[in-house]
Write a protein that holds these residues in place. Structure first.
Motif, PDB file in Angstrom:
ATOM      1  N   ASP A  80       0.806  -1.230   0.000  1.00 43.17           N
ATOM      2  CA  ASP A  80       0.000   0.000   0.000  1.00 43.17           C
ATOM      3  C   ASP A  80       0.834   1.272   0.000  1.00 43.17           C
ATOM      4  O   ASP A  80       0.283   2.377  -0.038  1.00 43.17           O
ATOM      5  CB  ASP A  80      -0.942   0.005   1.216  1.00 43.17           C
ATOM      6  CG  ASP A  80      -2.040  -1.035   1.101  1.00 43.17           C
ATOM      7  OD1 ASP A  80      -2.322  -1.465  -0.038  1.00 43.17           O
ATOM      8  OD2 ASP A  80      -2.602  -1.423   2.144  1.00 43.17           O
ATOM      9  N   ASN A  81       2.154   1.143   0.049  1.00 44.96           N
ATOM     10  CA  ASN A  81       2.994   2.342   0.079  1.00 44.96           C
ATOM     11  C   ASN A  81       2.825   3.213  -1.158  1.00 44.96           C
ATOM     12  O   ASN A  81       3.058   4.422  -1.112  1.00 44.96           O
ATOM     13  CB  ASN A  81       4.469   1.959   0.229  1.00 44.96           C
ATOM     14  CG  ASN A  81       4.841   1.723   1.683  1.00 44.96           C
ATOM     15  OD1 ASN A  81       3.996   1.784   2.566  1.00 44.96           O
ATOM     16  ND2 ASN A  81       6.107   1.447   1.923  1.00 44.96           N
ATOM     17  N   SER A  82       2.445   2.590  -2.273  1.00 46.65           N
ATOM     18  CA  SER A  82       2.276   3.374  -3.501  1.00 46.65           C
ATOM     19  C   SER A  82       1.206   4.448  -3.337  1.00 46.65           C
ATOM     20  O   SER A  82       1.236   5.476  -4.016  1.00 46.65           O
ATOM     21  CB  SER A  82       1.900   2.452  -4.662  1.00 46.65           C
ATOM     22  OG  SER A  82       0.696   1.747  -4.372  1.00 46.65           O
ATOM     23  N   LYS A  83       0.274   4.228  -2.413  1.00 51.31           N
ATOM     24  CA  LYS A  83      -0.802   5.205  -2.185  1.00 51.31           C
ATOM     25  C   LYS A  83      -0.290   6.473  -1.501  1.00 51.31           C
ATOM     26  O   LYS A  83      -0.942   7.516  -1.562  1.00 51.31           O
ATOM     27  CB  LYS A  83      -1.904   4.577  -1.335  1.00 51.31           C
ATOM     28  CG  LYS A  83      -2.560   3.359  -1.973  1.00 51.31           C
ATOM     29  CD  LYS A  83      -3.566   2.726  -1.018  1.00 51.31           C
ATOM     30  CE  LYS A  83      -4.175   1.468  -1.611  1.00 51.31           C
ATOM     31  NZ  LYS A  83      -5.115   0.805  -0.660  1.00 51.31           N
ATOM     32  N   VAL A  84       0.872   6.359  -0.863  1.00 50.69           N
ATOM     33  CA  VAL A  84       1.450   7.524  -0.181  1.00 50.69           C
ATOM     34  C   VAL A  84       2.797   7.905  -0.795  1.00 50.69           C
ATOM     35  O   VAL A  84       3.641   8.529  -0.149  1.00 50.69           O
ATOM     36  CB  VAL A  84       1.602   7.249   1.334  1.00 50.69           C
ATOM     37  CG1 VAL A  84       0.234   7.164   1.984  1.00 50.69           C
ATOM     38  CG2 VAL A  84       2.406   5.975   1.596  1.00 50.69           C
ATOM     39  N   SER A  85       2.987   7.506  -2.051  1.00 54.86           N
ATOM     40  CA  SER A  85       4.181   7.876  -2.831  1.00 54.86           C
ATOM     41  C   SER A  85       5.486   7.415  -2.181  1.00 54.86           C
ATOM     42  O   SER A  85       6.483   8.152  -2.180  1.00 54.86           O
ATOM     43  CB  SER A  85       4.214   9.393  -3.075  1.00 54.86           C
ATOM     44  OG  SER A  85       3.055   9.805  -3.773  1.00 54.86           O
ATOM     45  N   LYS A  86       5.463   6.208  -1.628  1.00 49.22           N
ATOM     46  CA  LYS A  86       6.676   5.613  -1.084  1.00 49.22           C
ATOM     47  C   LYS A  86       6.925   4.277  -1.771  1.00 49.22           C
ATOM     48  O   LYS A  86       5.985   3.633  -2.230  1.00 49.22           O
ATOM     49  CB  LYS A  86       6.542   5.388   0.430  1.00 49.22           C
ATOM     50  CG  LYS A  86       6.502   6.654   1.246  1.00 49.22           C
ATOM     51  CD  LYS A  86       6.456   6.334   2.739  1.00 49.22           C
ATOM     52  CE  LYS A  86       6.448   7.598   3.572  1.00 49.22           C
ATOM     53  NZ  LYS A  86       6.422   7.300   5.032  1.00 49.22           N
ATOM     54  N   PRO A  87       8.196   3.841  -1.869  1.00 52.70           N
ATOM     55  CA  PRO A  87       8.478   2.538  -2.479  1.00 52.70           C
ATOM     56  C   PRO A  87       7.818   1.408  -1.706  1.00 52.70           C
ATOM     57  O   PRO A  87       7.761   1.438  -0.468  1.00 52.70           O
ATOM     58  CB  PRO A  87      10.009   2.435  -2.402  1.00 52.70           C
ATOM     59  CG  PRO A  87      10.490   3.839  -2.219  1.00 52.70           C
ATOM     60  CD  PRO A  87       9.415   4.543  -1.449  1.00 52.70           C
ATOM     61  N   SER A  88       7.317   0.417  -2.424  1.00 54.09           N
ATOM     62  CA  SER A  88       6.700  -0.735  -1.776  1.00 54.09           C
ATOM     63  C   SER A  88       7.735  -1.647  -1.120  1.00 54.09           C
ATOM     64  O   SER A  88       7.456  -2.308  -0.117  1.00 54.09           O
ATOM     65  CB  SER A  88       5.878  -1.536  -2.792  1.00 54.09           C
ATOM     66  OG  SER A  88       4.811  -0.771  -3.288  1.00 54.09           O
ATOM     67  N   VAL A  89       8.923  -1.666  -1.708  1.00 57.58           N
ATOM     68  CA  VAL A  89       9.992  -2.535  -1.199  1.00 57.58           C
ATOM     69  C   VAL A  89      11.141  -1.666  -0.688  1.00 57.58           C
ATOM     70  O   VAL A  89      11.658  -0.824  -1.418  1.00 57.58           O
ATOM     71  CB  VAL A  89      10.505  -3.487  -2.289  1.00 57.58           C
ATOM     72  CG1 VAL A  89      11.603  -4.399  -1.722  1.00 57.58           C
ATOM     73  CG2 VAL A  89       9.366  -4.315  -2.859  1.00 57.58           C
ATOM     74  N   MET A  90      11.504  -1.875   0.558  1.00 58.41           N
ATOM     75  CA  MET A  90      12.630  -1.137   1.149  1.00 58.41           C
ATOM     76  C   MET A  90      13.516  -2.112   1.905  1.00 58.41           C
ATOM     77  O   MET A  90      13.023  -3.127   2.416  1.00 58.41           O
ATOM     78  CB  MET A  90      12.132  -0.024   2.065  1.00 58.41           C
ATOM     79  CG  MET A  90      11.477   1.131   1.306  1.00 58.41           C
ATOM     80  SD  MET A  90      11.067   2.543   2.352  1.00 58.41           S
ATOM     81  CE  MET A  90       9.336   2.190   2.679  1.00 58.41           C
ATOM     82  N   GLY A  91      14.800  -1.801   1.968  1.00 58.96           N
ATOM     83  CA  GLY A  91      15.704  -2.742   2.608  1.00 58.96           C
ATOM     84  C   GLY A  91      16.906  -2.095   3.255  1.00 58.96           C
ATOM     85  O   GLY A  91      17.307  -0.986   2.901  1.00 58.96           O
ATOM     86  N   THR A  92      17.477  -2.820   4.199  1.00 60.09           N
ATOM     87  CA  THR A  92      18.679  -2.405   4.908  1.00 60.09           C
ATOM     88  C   THR A  92      19.604  -3.612   5.015  1.00 60.09           C
ATOM     89  O   THR A  92      19.140  -4.746   5.158  1.00 60.09           O
ATOM     90  CB  THR A  92      18.338  -1.915   6.325  1.00 60.09           C
ATOM     91  OG1 THR A  92      17.431  -0.822   6.234  1.00 60.09           O
ATOM     92  CG2 THR A  92      19.584  -1.468   7.072  1.00 60.09           C
ATOM     93  N   TYR A  93      20.894  -3.363   4.918  1.00 62.92           N
ATOM     94  CA  TYR A  93      21.852  -4.460   5.103  1.00 62.92           C
ATOM     95  C   TYR A  93      22.693  -4.171   6.333  1.00 62.92           C
ATOM     96  O   TYR A  93      23.253  -3.082   6.489  1.00 62.92           O
ATOM     97  CB  TYR A  93      22.768  -4.626   3.898  1.00 62.92           C
ATOM     98  CG  TYR A  93      23.422  -5.990   3.888  1.00 62.92           C
ATOM     99  CD1 TYR A  93      22.792  -7.068   3.275  1.00 62.92           C
ATOM    100  CD2 TYR A  93      24.624  -6.228   4.554  1.00 62.92           C
ATOM    101  CE1 TYR A  93      23.344  -8.336   3.319  1.00 62.92           C
ATOM    102  CE2 TYR A  93      25.179  -7.492   4.599  1.00 62.92           C
ATOM    103  CZ  TYR A  93      24.535  -8.545   3.977  1.00 62.92           C
ATOM    104  OH  TYR A  93      25.069  -9.811   4.026  1.00 62.92           O
ATOM    105  N   MET A  94      22.792  -5.177   7.231  1.00 65.47           N
ATOM    106  CA  MET A  94      23.644  -5.063   8.412  1.00 65.47           C
ATOM    107  C   MET A  94      24.806  -6.039   8.294  1.00 65.47           C
ATOM    108  O   MET A  94      24.608  -7.234   8.068  1.00 65.47           O
ATOM    109  CB  MET A  94      22.864  -5.340   9.694  1.00 65.47           C
ATOM    110  CG  MET A  94      23.757  -5.338  10.944  1.00 65.47           C
ATOM    111  SD  MET A  94      22.850  -5.454  12.503  1.00 65.47           S
ATOM    112  CE  MET A  94      22.289  -3.750  12.652  1.00 65.47           C
ATOM    113  N   LEU A  95      26.014  -5.514   8.440  1.00 64.88           N
ATOM    114  CA  LEU A  95      27.228  -6.328   8.399  1.00 64.88           C
ATOM    115  C   LEU A  95      27.829  -6.394   9.785  1.00 64.88           C
ATOM    116  O   LEU A  95      27.973  -5.364  10.461  1.00 64.88           O
ATOM    117  CB  LEU A  95      28.236  -5.713   7.415  1.00 64.88           C
ATOM    118  CG  LEU A  95      29.509  -6.515   7.157  1.00 64.88           C
ATOM    119  CD1 LEU A  95      29.186  -7.805   6.405  1.00 64.88           C
ATOM    120  CD2 LEU A  95      30.516  -5.682   6.370  1.00 64.88           C
TER     121      LEU A  95
END
Length: 320
Positions: A80-95
């Motif tokens: 539903d993020n597309s309804k608020v102009s945000k990417p639907s897929v988000m990510g973070t990488y922890m090393l």
């Protein structure tokens, strides 16, 4: 602990270096447990998904001393993020340190994914595409496409690129943005069949549910790189393409079960798992041959693996 942004990652990375880092990673012993997949119920909208993709290793990154690392990519999918102009897929990488477990860096997950996905295709092409390949057709004009173009150009002497997209305006926009850079002449095309027939390398990054590239269009010696269609119900190539080509995958476990380009013809009995000539482990370790002769058609299907994320993250951390 360092925080490494997408702009920093883009400033550090080069495909020539990253391809070699991935080559070393696939030769090494790296643990990649099955990814964790969690559904998050949201009463006010579509359910969200949380993905955890861990890996750890002991391989020596190119040009550096032996060190152990643990990494995990954390991805959220909120339709539903597309309804608020945000990417639907988000990510973070922890090393993290493989010796003490202490956090070393948090990185932009999308940037890591774009770079490592394109580099994996280029790594495969270094074994499978003809050494004199100079014409690339890019099928799709999304966020990954410019990375794939640059990645393939880092391992083969590309000079001409055509871009096809279901929405021609998107292909035109991407072509204008890249044309003249990296020694490439880049144009958009609305003739998918003609583009496939004239290409030495065809790279696809779409979410098509119907085959786009037909085997009858593939000229002798073409290398077909299939990056999109990451679910069993999606597909970028037809049955004629998979029966015409010598088949390769990034990992057998992922590509044969998750990707429609492999899973659908296997389920229909058109090909079998044994028809896959090699995966990236076998190619990089020299256990299996890649392209056998000049006119052979080759096909590489990738679905991604946490090995690539970990290798890319270590690469960034050591250079940051």
């Amino acid at each position: 602990m360092r925080v490494i942004t997408a702009s920093e990652i883009n400033g550090i990375m080069t495909f020539r270096d990253l391809v070699e880092t991935l080559r070393s990673a696939f030769r090494a012993e790296i643990e990649t447990p099955v990814r964790h997949h969690h559904t998050i119920a949201r009463p006010d909208g579509a359910d969200a998904t949380l993905l955890l993709m861990p890996a750890w290793n002991d391989f020596a990154a190119q040009g550096h001393s032996q060190r152990g690392y643990i990494g995990v990519k954390i991805v959220s999918v909120f339709p539903d993020n597309s309804k608020v102009s945000k990417p639907s897929v988000m990510g973070t990488y922890m090393l993290m340190s493989g010796q003490s477990g202490e956090p070393l860096a948090v990185m932009d997950g999308q940037a890591i994914t774009l770079w490592r996905t394109a580099a994996a295709s280029a790594l495969a092409a270094s074994y499978l595409a003809r050494e004199d390949s100079n014409r690339l057709l890019m099928v799709g004009a999304g966020a990954l496409s410019p990375y794939l173009i640059r990645a393939h150009a880092s391992v083969r002497p590309l000079s001409e690129v055509l871009i096809w997209n279901r929405t021609p305006a998107a292909a035109e926009k991407l072509a204008r943005a890249i044309n003249g850079k990296h020694g490439l002449t880049v144009r958009a095309t609305e003739d998918l069949e003609g583009g496939v027939r004239g290409a030495d390398v065809v790279s696809c990054a779409t979410i098509s549910s119907e085959p786009l590239v037909k085997g009858d269009w593939l000229s002798p010696g073409t290398h077909l790189d299939l990056v999109g269609a990451f679910r069993p119900d999606l597909r970028e190539s037809d049955d004629a393409a998979v029966t015409k080509a010598r088949l390769f995958v990034d990992t057998r476990g992922g590509a044969l079960s998750e990707a429609g380009d492999m899973a659908q013809p296997i389920a229909a009995g058109i090909i079998s798992a044994e028809d896959v000539a090699a995966d990236l482990f076998e190619l990089c370790r020299g256990e299996k041959a890649g392209r056998r002769f000049y006119d052979q058609v080759t096909l590489f299907k990738s679905t991604g693996t946490a090995i690539e994320d970990l290798a890319a993250a270590i690469h960034v951390f050591l250079k940051a």
